[in-house]
Design a protein around this motif. Structure first.
Motif, mmCIF file in Angstrom:
data_model
loop_
_atom_site.group_PDB
_atom_site.id
_atom_site.type_symbol
_atom_site.label_atom_id
_atom_site.label_comp_id
_atom_site.label_asym_id
_atom_site.label_seq_id
_atom_site.Cartn_x
_atom_site.Cartn_y
_atom_site.Cartn_z
ATOM 1 N N ALA A 99 7.234 8.591 19.069
ATOM 2 C CA ALA A 99 7.834 7.931 17.923
ATOM 3 C C ALA A 99 8.581 6.688 18.380
ATOM 4 C CB ALA A 99 8.797 8.891 17.222
ATOM 5 N N PRO A 100 8.519 5.597 17.622
ATOM 6 C CA PRO A 100 9.211 4.380 18.030
ATOM 7 C C PRO A 100 10.710 4.603 18.099
ATOM 8 C CG PRO A 100 8.478 4.234 15.742
ATOM 9 C CD PRO A 100 7.851 5.467 16.309
ATOM 10 N N ALA A 101 11.353 3.867 18.997
ATOM 11 C CA ALA A 101 12.801 3.973 19.132
ATOM 12 C C ALA A 101 13.475 3.465 17.864
ATOM 13 C CB ALA A 101 13.264 3.151 20.340
ATOM 14 N N PRO A 102 14.651 4.011 17.549
ATOM 15 C CA PRO A 102 15.359 3.538 16.366
ATOM 16 C C PRO A 102 15.599 2.041 16.438
ATOM 17 C CG PRO A 102 16.383 5.511 17.271
ATOM 18 C CD PRO A 102 15.350 5.077 18.256
ATOM 19 N N ALA A 103 15.461 1.387 15.298
ATOM 20 C CA ALA A 103 15.642 -0.055 15.265
ATOM 21 C C ALA A 103 17.083 -0.422 15.594
ATOM 22 C CB ALA A 103 15.278 -0.579 13.879
ATOM 23 N N THR A 104 17.255 -1.516 16.311
ATOM 24 C CA THR A 104 18.585 -2.007 16.607
ATOM 25 C C THR A 104 19.222 -2.499 15.321
ATOM 26 O OG1 THR A 104 17.870 -2.700 18.809
ATOM 27 C CG2 THR A 104 19.894 -3.689 17.943
ATOM 28 N N PRO A 105 20.456 -2.086 15.043
ATOM 29 C CA PRO A 105 21.085 -2.532 13.795
ATOM 30 C C PRO A 105 21.270 -4.042 13.773
ATOM 31 C CG PRO A 105 22.688 -1.482 15.239
ATOM 32 C CD PRO A 105 21.337 -1.221 15.841
ATOM 33 N N ARG A 106 21.162 -4.602 12.592
ATOM 34 C CA ARG A 106 21.329 -6.051 12.470
ATOM 35 C C ARG A 106 22.740 -6.471 12.857
ATOM 36 N NH1 ARG A 106 19.278 -6.244 7.911
ATOM 37 N NH2 ARG A 106 21.037 -6.581 6.499
ATOM 38 N N HIS A 107 23.721 -5.642 12.501
ATOM 39 C CA HIS A 107 25.114 -5.938 12.825
ATOM 40 C C HIS A 107 25.707 -4.710 13.509
ATOM 41 C CE1 HIS A 107 24.688 -9.441 10.276
ATOM 42 N NE2 HIS A 107 24.348 -8.675 9.262
ATOM 43 N N ASP A 108 25.963 -4.811 14.813
ATOM 44 C CA ASP A 108 26.456 -3.676 15.585
ATOM 45 C C ASP A 108 27.980 -3.724 15.656
ATOM 46 O OD1 ASP A 108 26.910 -1.572 17.241
ATOM 47 O OD2 ASP A 108 25.570 -2.224 18.849
ATOM 48 N N LEU A 109 28.628 -2.916 14.853
ATOM 49 C CA LEU A 109 30.081 -2.811 14.865
ATOM 50 C C LEU A 109 30.519 -1.414 15.310
ATOM 51 C CD1 LEU A 109 30.987 -4.763 11.589
ATOM 52 C CD2 LEU A 109 31.056 -5.574 13.952
ATOM 53 N N ARG A 110 29.731 -0.814 16.187
ATOM 54 C CA ARG A 110 30.117 0.477 16.736
ATOM 55 C C ARG A 110 31.194 0.290 17.799
ATOM 56 N NH1 ARG A 110 24.018 2.448 17.841
ATOM 57 N NH2 ARG A 110 23.879 0.199 18.242
ATOM 58 N N CYS A 414 26.907 1.183 4.536
ATOM 59 C CA CYS A 414 26.894 0.162 5.581
ATOM 60 C C CYS A 414 25.528 0.092 6.259
ATOM 61 C CB CYS A 414 27.986 0.459 6.613
ATOM 62 S SG CYS A 414 29.669 0.155 6.027
ATOM 63 N N ALA A 415 24.915 1.253 6.476
ATOM 64 C CA ALA A 415 23.595 1.269 7.110
ATOM 65 C C ALA A 415 22.576 0.523 6.259
ATOM 66 C CB ALA A 415 23.152 2.710 7.350
ATOM 67 N N ARG A 416 22.677 0.666 4.938
ATOM 68 C CA ARG A 416 21.746 -0.060 4.064
ATOM 69 C C ARG A 416 21.942 -1.561 4.151
ATOM 70 N NH1 ARG A 416 22.988 4.294 0.560
ATOM 71 N NH2 ARG A 416 24.480 3.011 -0.618
ATOM 72 N N HIS A 417 23.140 -1.974 4.522
ATOM 73 C CA HIS A 417 23.415 -3.399 4.702
ATOM 74 C C HIS A 417 23.212 -3.844 6.156
ATOM 75 C CE1 HIS A 417 25.286 -2.966 0.727
ATOM 76 N NE2 HIS A 417 25.299 -4.283 0.647
ATOM 77 N N GLY A 418 22.649 -2.968 6.960
ATOM 78 C CA GLY A 418 22.344 -3.328 8.342
ATOM 79 C C GLY A 418 23.537 -3.280 9.272
ATOM 80 N N VAL A 419 24.593 -2.559 8.885
ATOM 81 C CA VAL A 419 25.815 -2.502 9.681
ATOM 82 C C VAL A 419 25.951 -1.111 10.298
ATOM 83 C CG1 VAL A 419 28.331 -2.724 9.681
ATOM 84 C CG2 VAL A 419 26.945 -4.189 8.187
ATOM 85 N N ALA A 420 26.113 -1.039 11.602
ATOM 86 C CA ALA A 420 26.291 0.230 12.304
ATOM 87 C C ALA A 420 27.765 0.413 12.640
ATOM 88 C CB ALA A 420 25.454 0.260 13.576
ATOM 89 N N LEU A 421 28.335 1.531 12.177
ATOM 90 C CA LEU A 421 29.712 1.915 12.461
ATOM 91 C C LEU A 421 29.706 3.331 13.026
ATOM 92 C CD1 LEU A 421 31.444 0.890 9.093
ATOM 93 C CD2 LEU A 421 31.278 -0.492 11.154
ATOM 94 N N ARG A 422 30.893 3.888 13.168
ATOM 95 C CA ARG A 422 30.992 5.302 13.532
ATOM 96 C C ARG A 422 32.059 5.950 12.670
ATOM 97 N NH1 ARG A 422 31.511 8.273 19.481
ATOM 98 N NH2 ARG A 422 30.537 10.191 18.759
ATOM 99 N N GLY A 423 31.823 7.200 12.305
ATOM 100 C CA GLY A 423 32.781 7.923 11.498
ATOM 101 C C GLY A 423 33.776 8.692 12.341
#
Length: 475
Positions: A99-110, A414-423
């Motif tokens: 399976a392809p690797a998960p796509a890199t988020p457009r905006h990485d704010l992790r 946020c994920a739908r807007h291409g933003v990666a965070l953490r809870g």
């Protein structure tokens, strides 16, 4: 049987099984190599005469095999251009891969991720040239499981100067990242008879799992506005894992009174303190908080890393150990994978001794401070979101209003807007009924990309948000 052929364009090892005939064996070997991607599209194959000589086959056998694979669409041939791997054939015949690797988020704010686009390439290259110019031949041989002495000497000076660590090179062990070091240390503690370790709650769940896999039982050590509540430690606790300078994820430092209580506990019980100084270089609005290790060097393991200052790809971290732990940890290091890659250690040592490392960190500190202020300005204007933590580190913890959208909903939005965070929830020992929040990193995007990342973040957070006025950090 295994065979190899070579030409001006190609060296390839194949397993030629002639049990079903030489031609069939060659066809099968080539077909498999193309399907597996070992012969990529456009690869020029040897001439029929050259391949026949290499494999000890007749030229007619090779020509027939090539012809069959051309018919099947695996190969293509043109007069004067030779035989090549066909494009359409490889696409059509290739088996389903992983399976392809998960796509890199457009905006990485992790959280916990530095701006690797600001890696000090010129300084690293200059240090690399110096290292290679003056390197002795033994540098390219087997390494020292404890780490190169050049880096250990440089770190002993640097950590004492910048973090108040009391050590000498003989008490430092270099590892391939903090993750590996934590696993090695936890394993040594488990085999030494320690059964229970306290970990901060909330705290880094991945590292908590490392401690557990090594065989230690973990108990939660609650965190409040003054850091870990170390008064809860007992004589039954053999070790405690902390982030005292900048607690992850709340951002608060361990109160001076609690530091003294913690050191007194270690001295009276023989317990071990493991200090993760994961982003101790990044303080913005006040004097740095020194390393806890300087208060009790015989009872504290100090852990640091280059992952947050340079980049995680370097896989360079270090542990400053009490003397009795140096030998067992070094032995565990040797059993894990012998030693850490040598040249990177020497280059980092040169960066430190020439002060290029200090200059890079000072520049990064200014850059990250500006980003943090931009984030806090936006949070102040955002209803219902409260930022926590002292002005330090690479992330801000934001707690959520009770009457607003929950953590899961905001993360999905946020994920739908291409933003990666953490809870925040997953970082608790028991995630049930715990405070919800978001960890917003402000370091990973490049300087050019950061404003757009903030725009995307607050666009996502603005949808149907409710609550009271936003506030500046509380810790």
């Amino acid at each position: 049987m295994p065979n190899s052929w070579s030409s001006s364009r190609l060296d390839l090892h194949i397993a030629l099984d002639t049990a079903g005939g030489r031609r069939a064996g060659l066809e099968s070997a080539l077909r498999t190599a193309i399907r597996q991607g070992r012969l990529p599209t456009g690869t020029l194959l040897p001439s029929t005469r050259g391949l026949a000589q290499e494999l000890g086959l007749s030229r007619g056998t090779v020509s027939a095999a090539y012809g069959q694979l051309v018919e099947e669409g695996y190969l293509t041939t043109r007069p004067g251009s030779g035989t090549k791997v066909a494009d359409a054939a490889q696409r059509a015949q290739a088996p389903a891969g992983p399976a392809p690797a998960p796509a890199t988020p457009r905006h990485d704010l992790r959280p916990g991720r530095p701006d690797v686009s600001a890696f000090p390439t010129r300084a690293w290259l200059a240090s690399t040239r110096r290292v290679l110019t003056h390197a002795r031949p033994e540098v390219f041989g087997s390494g020292d499981p404890q780490g190169r002495i050049e880096l250990r000497v440089a770190l002993a000076d640097y950590l004492g100067r910048t973090r108040g660590v009391i050590t000498d090179p003989d008490r430092i062990v270099i590892t391939s990242g903090y993750y590996q070091g934590l696993g090695l240390l936890s394993g040594v503690l488990a085999t030494s008879g320690i059964r229970t370790a306290a970990v901060e709650d909330p705290g880094h769940n991945v590292f908590r799992d490392v401690v557990r896999r090594a065989g230690l039982n973990t108990v939660a050590l609650p965190v409040d506005a003054h850091g870990a509540r170390v008064e809860a430690l007992t004589q039954r606790t053999g070790a405690v894992f902390l982030t005292p300078s900048h607690q992850y994820p709340t951002g608060v430092p361990l109160h001076p009174g609690r530091r003294r209580t913690l050191c007194a506990w270690a001295r009276s019980t023989g317990g071990l303190i493991v200090e993760d100084d994961y982003d101790g270089e990044y303080r913005y609005d006040r004097q740095p908080v020194g390393a806890l290790q300087g208060m009790a060097p015989d009872h504290v393991v100090y852990c640091g890393t280059a992952s947050k200052t340079l980049g995680p790809a370097l896989r360079l971290a270090w542990m400053v150990l009490p003397s009795p732990l140096v030998r067992p940890v070094t032995r565990a290091r040797q059993q894990a994978d012998l030693y850490t890659e040598t040249l990177g250690q020497l280059v980092l040592a040169d960066l430190i001794t020439t002060h290029a490392y200090d200059r890079h960190i000072r520049a990064a500190r200014l850059r990250y401070r500006r980003r943090r202020e931009l984030l806090l300005d936006r949070l102040t204007a955002r209803p219902g979101l409260t930022a926590h933590g002292v002005p330090a580190g690479l992330h801000t913890l934001v707690t959520l209003p009770a009457d607003g959208p929950g953590e899961d909903r905001l993360l999905a939005r946020c994920a739908r807007h291409g933003v990666a965070l953490r809870g925040l929830t997953e970082l608790h020992h028991d995630p049930a009924d715990r405070p919800q929040g978001l960890l917003i990193g402000f370091a990973a995007p490049s300087e050019r990309a950061y404003p757009a990342a903030l725009d995307a973040l607050f666009t996502a957070l603005a949808a149907d948000g409710r609550g009271s006025a936003g506030r500046r950090p509380t810790g």
